[in-house]
Motif scaffolding. Structure first.
Motif, PDB file in Angstrom:
ATOM      1  N   TRP A 255       0.823  -1.203   0.000  1.00 20.49           N
ATOM      2  CA  TRP A 255       0.000   0.000   0.000  1.00 20.49           C
ATOM      3  C   TRP A 255       0.856   1.252   0.000  1.00 20.49           C
ATOM      4  O   TRP A 255       0.445   2.295  -0.530  1.00 20.49           O
ATOM      5  CB  TRP A 255      -0.919   0.020   1.217  1.00 20.49           C
ATOM      6  N   GLU A 256       2.012   1.184   0.592  1.00 13.45           N
ATOM      7  CA  GLU A 256       2.875   2.356   0.684  1.00 13.45           C
ATOM      8  C   GLU A 256       3.522   2.633  -0.673  1.00 13.45           C
ATOM      9  O   GLU A 256       3.911   1.721  -1.387  1.00 13.45           O
ATOM     10  CB  GLU A 256       3.942   2.139   1.753  1.00 13.45           C
ATOM     11  N   GLY A 257       3.647   3.883  -0.974  1.00  9.16           N
ATOM     12  CA  GLY A 257       4.273   4.241  -2.244  1.00  9.16           C
ATOM     13  C   GLY A 257       3.289   4.422  -3.375  1.00  9.16           C
ATOM     14  O   GLY A 257       3.663   4.932  -4.427  1.00  9.16           O
ATOM     15  N   ARG A 258       2.058   3.991  -3.229  1.00 11.36           N
ATOM     16  CA  ARG A 258       0.919   4.170  -4.130  1.00 11.36           C
ATOM     17  C   ARG A 258       1.162   3.708  -5.552  1.00 11.36           C
ATOM     18  O   ARG A 258       0.276   3.807  -6.412  1.00 11.36           O
ATOM     19  CB  ARG A 258       0.449   5.639  -4.145  1.00 11.36           C
ATOM     20  N   GLY A 259       2.313   3.143  -5.886  1.00  6.90           N
ATOM     21  CA  GLY A 259       2.592   2.762  -7.265  1.00  6.90           C
ATOM     22  C   GLY A 259       1.849   1.523  -7.706  1.00  6.90           C
ATOM     23  O   GLY A 259       0.951   1.572  -8.551  1.00  6.90           O
ATOM     24  N   PHE A 260       2.236   0.381  -7.141  1.00  8.05           N
ATOM     25  CA  PHE A 260       1.654  -0.878  -7.599  1.00  8.05           C
ATOM     26  C   PHE A 260       0.181  -0.995  -7.225  1.00  8.05           C
ATOM     27  O   PHE A 260      -0.632  -1.492  -8.008  1.00  8.05           O
ATOM     28  CB  PHE A 260       2.434  -2.052  -7.011  1.00  8.05           C
ATOM     29  N   ALA A 261      -0.184  -0.573  -6.024  1.00  9.38           N
ATOM     30  CA  ALA A 261      -1.581  -0.697  -5.584  1.00  9.38           C
ATOM     31  C   ALA A 261      -2.508   0.103  -6.502  1.00  9.38           C
ATOM     32  O   ALA A 261      -3.579  -0.384  -6.890  1.00  9.38           O
ATOM     33  CB  ALA A 261      -1.717  -0.226  -4.142  1.00  9.38           C
ATOM     34  N   VAL A 262      -2.100   1.305  -6.867  1.00  8.70           N
ATOM     35  CA  VAL A 262      -2.925   2.128  -7.761  1.00  8.70           C
ATOM     36  C   VAL A 262      -3.024   1.482  -9.133  1.00  8.70           C
ATOM     37  O   VAL A 262      -4.118   1.393  -9.730  1.00  8.70           O
ATOM     38  CB  VAL A 262      -2.342   3.547  -7.870  1.00  8.70           C
ATOM     39  N   ARG A 263      -1.901   0.978  -9.641  1.00 12.50           N
ATOM     40  CA  ARG A 263      -1.924   0.332 -10.951  1.00 12.50           C
ATOM     41  C   ARG A 263      -2.822  -0.896 -10.949  1.00 12.50           C
ATOM     42  O   ARG A 263      -3.581  -1.154 -11.888  1.00 12.50           O
ATOM     43  CB  ARG A 263      -0.499  -0.056 -11.346  1.00 12.50           C
ATOM     44  N   CYS A 264      -2.744  -1.646  -9.864  1.00 18.71           N
ATOM     45  CA  CYS A 264      -3.530  -2.865  -9.753  1.00 18.71           C
ATOM     46  C   CYS A 264      -5.029  -2.547  -9.798  1.00 18.71           C
ATOM     47  O   CYS A 264      -5.797  -3.195 -10.531  1.00 18.71           O
ATOM     48  CB  CYS A 264      -3.161  -3.582  -8.457  1.00 18.71           C
ATOM     49  N   PHE A 265      -5.456  -1.550  -9.057  1.00 18.59           N
ATOM     50  CA  PHE A 265      -6.882  -1.241  -9.032  1.00 18.59           C
ATOM     51  C   PHE A 265      -7.320  -0.463 -10.270  1.00 18.59           C
ATOM     52  O   PHE A 265      -8.513  -0.457 -10.594  1.00 18.59           O
ATOM     53  CB  PHE A 265      -7.227  -0.483  -7.755  1.00 18.59           C
ATOM     54  N   GLN A 266      -6.411   0.167 -10.951  1.00 16.27           N
ATOM     55  CA  GLN A 266      -6.768   0.733 -12.244  1.00 16.27           C
ATOM     56  C   GLN A 266      -7.134  -0.373 -13.224  1.00 16.27           C
ATOM     57  O   GLN A 266      -8.112  -0.265 -13.978  1.00 16.27           O
ATOM     58  CB  GLN A 266      -5.613   1.577 -12.793  1.00 16.27           C
ATOM     59  N   ILE A 267      -6.354  -1.445 -13.212  1.00 17.79           N
ATOM     60  CA  ILE A 267      -6.673  -2.600 -14.057  1.00 17.79           C
ATOM     61  C   ILE A 267      -8.031  -3.177 -13.671  1.00 17.79           C
ATOM     62  O   ILE A 267      -8.856  -3.518 -14.525  1.00 17.79           O
ATOM     63  CB  ILE A 267      -5.565  -3.660 -13.940  1.00 17.79           C
ATOM     64  N   ILE A 268      -8.270  -3.280 -12.377  1.00 20.75           N
ATOM     65  CA  ILE A 268      -9.532  -3.856 -11.906  1.00 20.75           C
ATOM     66  C   ILE A 268     -10.710  -3.000 -12.351  1.00 20.75           C
ATOM     67  O   ILE A 268     -11.710  -3.507 -12.897  1.00 20.75           O
ATOM     68  CB  ILE A 268      -9.508  -3.992 -10.371  1.00 20.75           C
ATOM     69  N   MET A 269     -10.624  -1.682 -12.140  1.00 24.72           N
ATOM     70  CA  MET A 269     -11.757  -0.809 -12.440  1.00 24.72           C
ATOM     71  C   MET A 269     -12.027  -0.730 -13.938  1.00 24.72           C
ATOM     72  O   MET A 269     -13.189  -0.614 -14.354  1.00 24.72           O
ATOM     73  CB  MET A 269     -11.495   0.591 -11.883  1.00 24.72           C
ATOM     74  N   PHE A 270     -10.993  -0.810 -14.754  1.00 25.92           N
ATOM     75  CA  PHE A 270     -11.200  -0.758 -16.199  1.00 25.92           C
ATOM     76  C   PHE A 270     -11.656  -2.106 -16.762  1.00 25.92           C
ATOM     77  O   PHE A 270     -12.174  -2.151 -17.880  1.00 25.92           O
ATOM     78  CB  PHE A 270      -9.915  -0.330 -16.909  1.00 25.92           C
ATOM     79  N   SER A 271     -11.455  -3.195 -16.023  1.00 26.30           N
ATOM     80  CA  SER A 271     -11.746  -4.530 -16.550  1.00 26.30           C
ATOM     81  C   SER A 271     -13.142  -5.012 -16.194  1.00 26.30           C
ATOM     82  O   SER A 271     -13.801  -5.661 -17.003  1.00 26.30           O
ATOM     83  CB  SER A 271     -10.699  -5.534 -16.027  1.00 26.30           C
ATOM     84  N   ILE A 272     -13.600  -4.726 -14.988  1.00 26.19           N
ATOM     85  CA  ILE A 272     -14.901  -5.229 -14.578  1.00 26.19           C
ATOM     86  C   ILE A 272     -16.005  -4.464 -15.297  1.00 26.19           C
ATOM     87  O   ILE A 272     -15.776  -3.390 -15.855  1.00 26.19           O
ATOM     88  CB  ILE A 272     -15.086  -5.117 -13.056  1.00 26.19           C
ATOM     89  N   GLN A 273     -17.192  -5.021 -15.270  1.00 28.47           N
ATOM     90  CA  GLN A 273     -18.334  -4.332 -15.851  1.00 28.47           C
ATOM     91  C   GLN A 273     -18.647  -3.080 -15.036  1.00 28.47           C
ATOM     92  O   GLN A 273     -18.604  -3.098 -13.808  1.00 28.47           O
ATOM     93  CB  GLN A 273     -19.535  -5.269 -15.887  1.00 28.47           C
ATOM     94  N   SER A 274     -18.985  -2.007 -15.742  1.00 22.82           N
ATOM     95  CA  SER A 274     -19.099  -0.702 -15.080  1.00 22.82           C
ATOM     96  C   SER A 274     -20.177  -0.699 -14.000  1.00 22.82           C
ATOM     97  O   SER A 274     -20.034   0.002 -12.994  1.00 22.82           O
ATOM     98  CB  SER A 274     -19.400   0.379 -16.118  1.00 22.82           C
ATOM     99  N   GLN A 275     -21.236  -1.483 -14.184  1.00 22.67           N
ATOM    100  CA  GLN A 275     -22.293  -1.472 -13.172  1.00 22.67           C
ATOM    101  C   GLN A 275     -21.879  -2.174 -11.886  1.00 22.67           C
ATOM    102  O   GLN A 275     -22.602  -2.114 -10.888  1.00 22.67           O
ATOM    103  CB  GLN A 275     -23.570  -2.111 -13.718  1.00 22.67           C
ATOM    104  N   HIS A 276     -20.715  -2.850 -11.900  1.00 22.94           N
ATOM    105  CA  HIS A 276     -20.233  -3.541 -10.701  1.00 22.94           C
ATOM    106  C   HIS A 276     -19.148  -2.754  -9.973  1.00 22.94           C
ATOM    107  O   HIS A 276     -18.617  -3.230  -8.968  1.00 22.94           O
ATOM    108  CB  HIS A 276     -19.681  -4.919 -11.067  1.00 22.94           C
TER     109      HIS A 276
END
Length: 799
Positions: A255-276
Motif C-alpha cells: 500500500w505504501e508508495g501508491r505505485g503498484f496498488a494504484v496500478r492494480c486497481f486501475q486494471i480492476i476498475m477498467f476490466s470489470i463491468q461498469s455497473q459492478h
C-alpha cells in the motif's frame, strides 16, 4: 484358449487391433523426423468413422506416451501429445468427451515431472484444449489440480532466468486456459470459489508486480489474463476476486508508495463491468475501516487507491454507496486528528505516529473526497455538501466530536479538515443558479463560520463562498487586488442576472453583506483574508450585474471605509490600511462594470491622491509580502476618501439613481443570535450566559412590576456601534465558560437550583398580577377573589 489367442495377437503385430496399428504407425523410427502426417490422417479418419473407438485410441496413446516418458524418450512424448491435440481438434462433436479424460490424465503426468520443457509442453496442449468450444457438458471433470499446478508455475524460482520466465508465462497461460474453460460452464468447477481465487489472484499479482524490460517478461501476459478474469466476473463474484488482492497487498506491504496498488486497481476498475464498480469501492471502504489501527502510510495508500478508483468509476454506477463513501472518509479524518494529537495510532499506546504522516493522510482523504464528488451529478454534489456541512462540529451542537483526548483543539482541527473537504467539492461544482448552489440550509451554517476566531477557518469559508458564486470562473483573473485593473483586458465573462439569481439576492443579500462586513472587523485578518474578501466582492459584482446589487455593494464599501476610520482598538494600523486598500481596489473594478463615467473619475481622483501622498492605502503597497506601513499614526485627509455625496452625484440621472437613496442611510449591520452563537464553544455557555444576564437584571430591578417606555433615544442607542459592549459580553462569556469547566458539579447544581426557585417566585408574581382585579375608581381595593384553580366545587358539579 481365448486368452492364449489374445496373447499371440499382442506378440504378432499383424494380429493387433487396427486402432493400435494406426497409432503405432504415426511414430517414426527417428523422433527428430516428427509426426508421420500421412499416417496421422489415416488415424484421424478412422477415429471420425468409428467414434466408439475414441476412448480406446486415447487410452492407447496415453499408454504409449507413458512408456516413452519412463524411457526418457522425450521426442516420442512430444509426438504423442501432438497426435492427441490433432484428435481433439478434429473431434468437435459429442464424442470429444471420450478423449478428454485420457488427455487430461496425460497432462497431469507431464506436469508432475521435474522437466520444465515438459511443463511448457503440457501447458501449450491445455491451452489448445481450452480454446475448443464443446457442445455437450461434462459432469465429472475436475480442474483443481491444474489450478494448483499452474499457480505454482507462476511462482517459479528456477536458477536460469530465461527458463524461469518461460515457466511463469506458461503458468499464466495455463490459468488463462482454466478460466476460459470453466467460467462459462455452470457444470464445471466453480473457479470463483475463494479456495481457487486465493491461488489464482496472488499468482497473477506476483508476476504483475515484477515487471521487466525483457521482451519475455510475464507482466504483459499477466495483465491480459487478469483483465480477462475480471471481465468475466459476475455481480456475485466480484468480492471473491477482490478480497485476495487486498490480502496480497497487505501481506507484502504494497500500500505504501501508491505505485503498484494504484496500478492494480486501475486494471480492476477498467476490466470489470461498469455497473459492478461500486462493489470494488465498498470493498476498499471496508478494508480502510479494517486498517484504522494501521500506520498512517498504509491508510494513506488505501485512500489514494480510493481516489483513483473514484475517477474511473465516473462512467459507472455509484449505487447506494455515496453517503457511505463520504461517511467513511470523514470518519478517517476524525480518527487521524485524534492520532495526531495523542501521538499513537493504537489503543495500547505503543505504536507511535507523527504529525507529518497524519497530515499526509489527511491531505489524501481531502483529495479523495474531491475526486468522489467530481464523479457525481450536480444534485448529488449538493447533497454531499450538505452532508459534510452537517458533520462539521458547530459550537454547542456537536460538543463531543472526536475522542475525549482531543478536546477543543481536536474540534478545531476537524473543522479545518472538513471545510477543506467542502472546498474541494465546491471548486468543481457547477450550477445554473445560486438558489440551488447556496440553499438556506447550507448558506446559514456556512456564513456562521465567517465569525469564528480562527483565521484559517474564516479564510476557508471565504474561499468556499467564492467558488460557489463564481459560476463563470472569473475568480482566477481577480485573485490579486490592484487599482490598475483594466476590465477590458481581464476578459471577464459577464451576464445579466437571471430570475433565480434575483430571488437569491433578495432573500440572502443582507445576510451575506452582514457577514462580509463582520469578517472585515476581525483583528486577526491577514493579507490572504483581504485578498479573499476582495475576490468575493469582485465575483459578486461580476456574477450578479444589476443596478440594485451595484448600489448595495457601494453602500457596503462605504461602510467598510467608515469601519477603517473608526476608533475601534481591535483594528491595528495594518487592518485599517487593508480595509482602505480593499475599498480602492474594488471601487476601481466596480466603476468599470457599467456605472456612469463620473463615478470612474471620482475613483481615479482618490487613487491618484493616495498614490502621491498615502501609498500605504493602496493594495500594491499594503497587501504585499512586505507591507509598507505609515510612519507614526495613520492620518487621513479628505482627498484620500471616497465621498458618499460625490458618488450619489455621479450616479444621478442614470438607472442607478433609483436606488441611490440607500447610500444616504449608513450601513449598520446588527448581530443576530446565530452570529453570537457561532463564537461560543458550548451550548451550556449560551444557556448559562442567558441565565446570568436574566438573574443580574432581576436582582437589580425592584420587586414591583415596572413598565418600560420605548423612546427615540433607546432606538438610537440600539442601532449604534456596540463594539465595547461586545467586548464586555465576550469577557463575561469567558468567565462563564471557565466556571463551568473548573467548578465542581455540586456547586453548579446548587447555583442552578437557586435559579430554579427564583424562577418559580417570579412566575408566582406574574400569576398574582394576572389574577388581581383592576383598582376600583373609588380608591377602595375590593376583596381579592379566590383563584379559579383554588376553588372547591361540590361533587355534583364535577363531571
Amino acid at each position: 484358449m481365448a486368452s492364449r489367442i489374445l496373447g499371440l495377437c499382442g506378440c504378432c503385430w499383424a494380429l493387433r487391433p487396427r486402432y493400435k496399428r494406426l497409432v503405432d504407425n504415426i511414430f517414426p523410427e527417428n523422433p527428430e523426423d516428427g509426426l508421420v502426417k500421412a499416417n496421422m490422417e489415416k488415424l484421424t479418419f478412422f477415429a471420425l468413422s468409428a467414434p466408439e473407438k475414441l476412448d480406446r485410441i486415447a487410452a492407447y496413446l496415453s499408454e504409449r506416451l507413458t512408456r516413452e516418458l519412463n524411457r526418457h524418450h522425450y521426442g516420442y512424448v512430444c509426438i504423442a501429445m501432438e497426435a492427441m491435440e490433432q484428435l481433439l481438434l478434429a473431434c468437435r462433436c459429442q464424442s470429444i468427451n471420450l478423449l478428454v479424460e485420457s488427455f487430461l490424465s496425460t497432462l497431469r503426468l507431464l506436469l508432475e515431472t521435474d522437466k520444465p520443457h515438459l511443463h511448457i509442453l503440457a501447458t501449450n496442449s491445455f491451452v489448445k484444449f481450452a480454446n475448443i468450444e464443446e457442445d455437450t457438458p461434462s459432469y465429472h471433470r475436475s480442474y483443481d489440480f491444474f489450478v494448483s499446478r499452474f499457480s505454482e508455475m507462476c511462482h517459479s524460482d528456477h536458477d536460469d532466468r530465461n527458463t524461469q520466465i518461460r515457466i511463469r508465462v506458461s503458468g499464466i497461460r495455463g490459468l488463462q486456459g482454466v478460466v476460459r474453460k470453466t467460467v462459462d460452464d455452470e457444470l464445471q468447477v466453480n473457479i470463483w470459489e475463494p479456495r481457487h481465487m486465493e491461488q489464482i489472484v496472488p499468482a497473477l499479482l506476483v508476476n504483475l508486480q515484477h515487471s521487466d524490460s525483457n521482451s519475455l517478461s510475464p507482466a504483459e501476459q499477466t495483465e491480459m489474463c487478469f483483465r480477462e478474469l475480471l471481465g468475466r466476473a459476475a455481480y456475485c463474484h466480484i468480492n471473491n476476486a477482490i478480497r485476495p488482492v487486498l490480502m496480497h497487498l497487505d501481506s507484502h506491504s504494497l500500500w505504501e508508495g501508491r505505485g503498484f496498488a494504484v496500478r492494480c486497481f486501475q486494471i480492476i476498475m477498467f476490466s470489470i463491468q461498469s455497473q459492478h464498480s461500486h462493489l470494488v469501492i465498498q470493498q476498499l471502504l471496508g478494508h480502510l475501516d479494517a486498517n484504522s489501527r494501521s500506520p498512517a502510510s498504509v491508510r494513506a495508500g488505501i485512500v489514494e487507491v480510493l481516489s483513483e478508483a473514484a475517477v474511473i468509476e465516473a462512467t459507472g454506477s455509484v449505487g447506494p454507496t455515496v453517503l457511505e463513501v463520504f461517511n467513511t472518509l470523514l470518519r478517517q479524518l476524525r480518527q487521524s486528528v485524534d492520532y495526531q494529537l495523542i501521538g499513537y495510532y493504537d489503543n495500547a499506546g505503543k505504536q507511535e505516529t507523527t504529525s507529518t504522516e497524519e497530515k499526509m493522510l489527511q491531505d489524501a482523504v481531502i483529495r479523495t473526497i474531491g475526486s468522489f464528488a467530481n464523479t457525481l451529478p450536480v444534485y448529488q454534489r449538493s447533497e454531499v455538501m450538505l452532508f459534510i456541512m452537517g458533520k462539521i462540529p458547530v459550537p454547542g451542537i456537536y460538543p463531543a466530536l472526536g475522542s475525549p483526548n482531543s478536546g477543543f483543539e481536536g474540534s478545531r482541527m476537524i473543522q479545518v479538515m472538513l471545510l477543506k473537504s467542502l472546498l474541494q467539492v465546491s471548486e468543481h461544482y457547477e450550477s445554473s443558479n445560486l438558489l440551488t448552489a447556496l440553499p438556506s440550509s447550507f448558506l446559514e451554517p456556512l456564513l456562521s463560520f465567517t465569525l469564528m476566531e480562527d483565521p484559517e477557518i474564516r479564510l476557508l469559508v471565504l474561499s468556499i463562498l467564492t467558488s460557489l458564486i463564481d459560476r463563470r470562473l472569473n475568480s482566477a483573473r481577480l485573485t490579486s487586488v490592484s487599482v490598475t485593473f483594466d476590465v477590458s483586458g481581464l476578459e471577464l465573462k459577464e451576464d445579466r442576472c437571471s430570475r433565480q439569481d434575483n430571488l437569491f439576492m433578495r432573500k440572502h443579500t443582507q445576510r451575506l453583506y452582514r457577514h462580509i462586513y463582520l469578517a472585515c472587523k476581525e483583528e486577526t485578518n491577514g493579507r490572504s483574508h483581504y485578498q479573499a474578501l476582495f475576490t468575493l466582492l469582485a465575483v459578486l459584482s461580476v456574477e450578479l450585474v444589476n443596478e440594485e446589487v451595484v448600489v448595495d455593494l457601494i453602500q457596503l464599501v462605504l461602510a467598510l471605509q467608515e469601519l477603517a476610520l473608526s476608533n475601534q482598538p481591535s483594528l491595528a494600523v495594518f487592518n485599517r490600511c487593508g480595509l482602505h486598500a480593499i475599498c480602492a481596489g474594488f471601487l476601481n473594478l466596480l466603476s468599470q462594470l457599467g456605472p456612469p463615467p463620473l463615478l470612474r473619475q471620482h475613483v481615479i481622483q482618490v487613487i491618484e491622491s493616495r498614490q502621491k501622498e498615502a501609498p500605504y492605502l493602496l493594495p500594491e503597497d499594503i497587501l504585499c509580502l512586505k507591507p509598507r506601513l505609515p510612519e507614526g499614526e495613520l492620518k487621513m485627509d479628505e482627498s484620500f476618501l471616497f465621498i458618499q455625496s460625490k458618488i450619489c452625484e455621479s450616479l444621478a440621472g442614470s438607472s442607478y439613481s433609483v436606488h441611490c437613496d440607500r447610500l444616504n442611510t449608513p450601513y449598520t449591520p446588527q448581530l443576530t443570535d446565530e452570529d453570537r452563537l457561532s463564537r461560543r464553544k458550548s451550548i451550556v455557555d449560551t444557556v448559562s450566559l442567558q441565565m446570568d444576564t436574566d438573574l443580574q437584571c432581576s436582582s437589580d430591578a425592584p420587586q414591583k412590576p415596572q413598565t418600560e417606555q420605548i423612546t427615540f433615544e433607546m432606538l438610537k442607542n440600539t442601532i449604534e456601534d456596540r463594539g465595547p459592549v461586545e467586548e464586555e459580553e465576550r469577557r463575561k462569556r469567558m468567565q462563564v465558560v471557565e466556571r463551568f469547566q473548573t467548578a465542581p458539579f455540586e456547586e453548579i447544581s446548587a447555583v442552578c437550583g437557586s435559579r430554579t426557585s427564583l424562577l418559580h417566585s417570579k412566575l408566582n408574581q406574574v400569576f398574582d398580577l394576572i389574577i388581581c382585579p383592576p383598582p376600583s375608581p373609588s380608591g377602595q381595593s375590593p376583596r381579592r377573589s379566590t383563584p379559579l384553580y383554588e376553588m372547591k366545587f361540590p361533587d355534583l358539579c364535577v363531571y
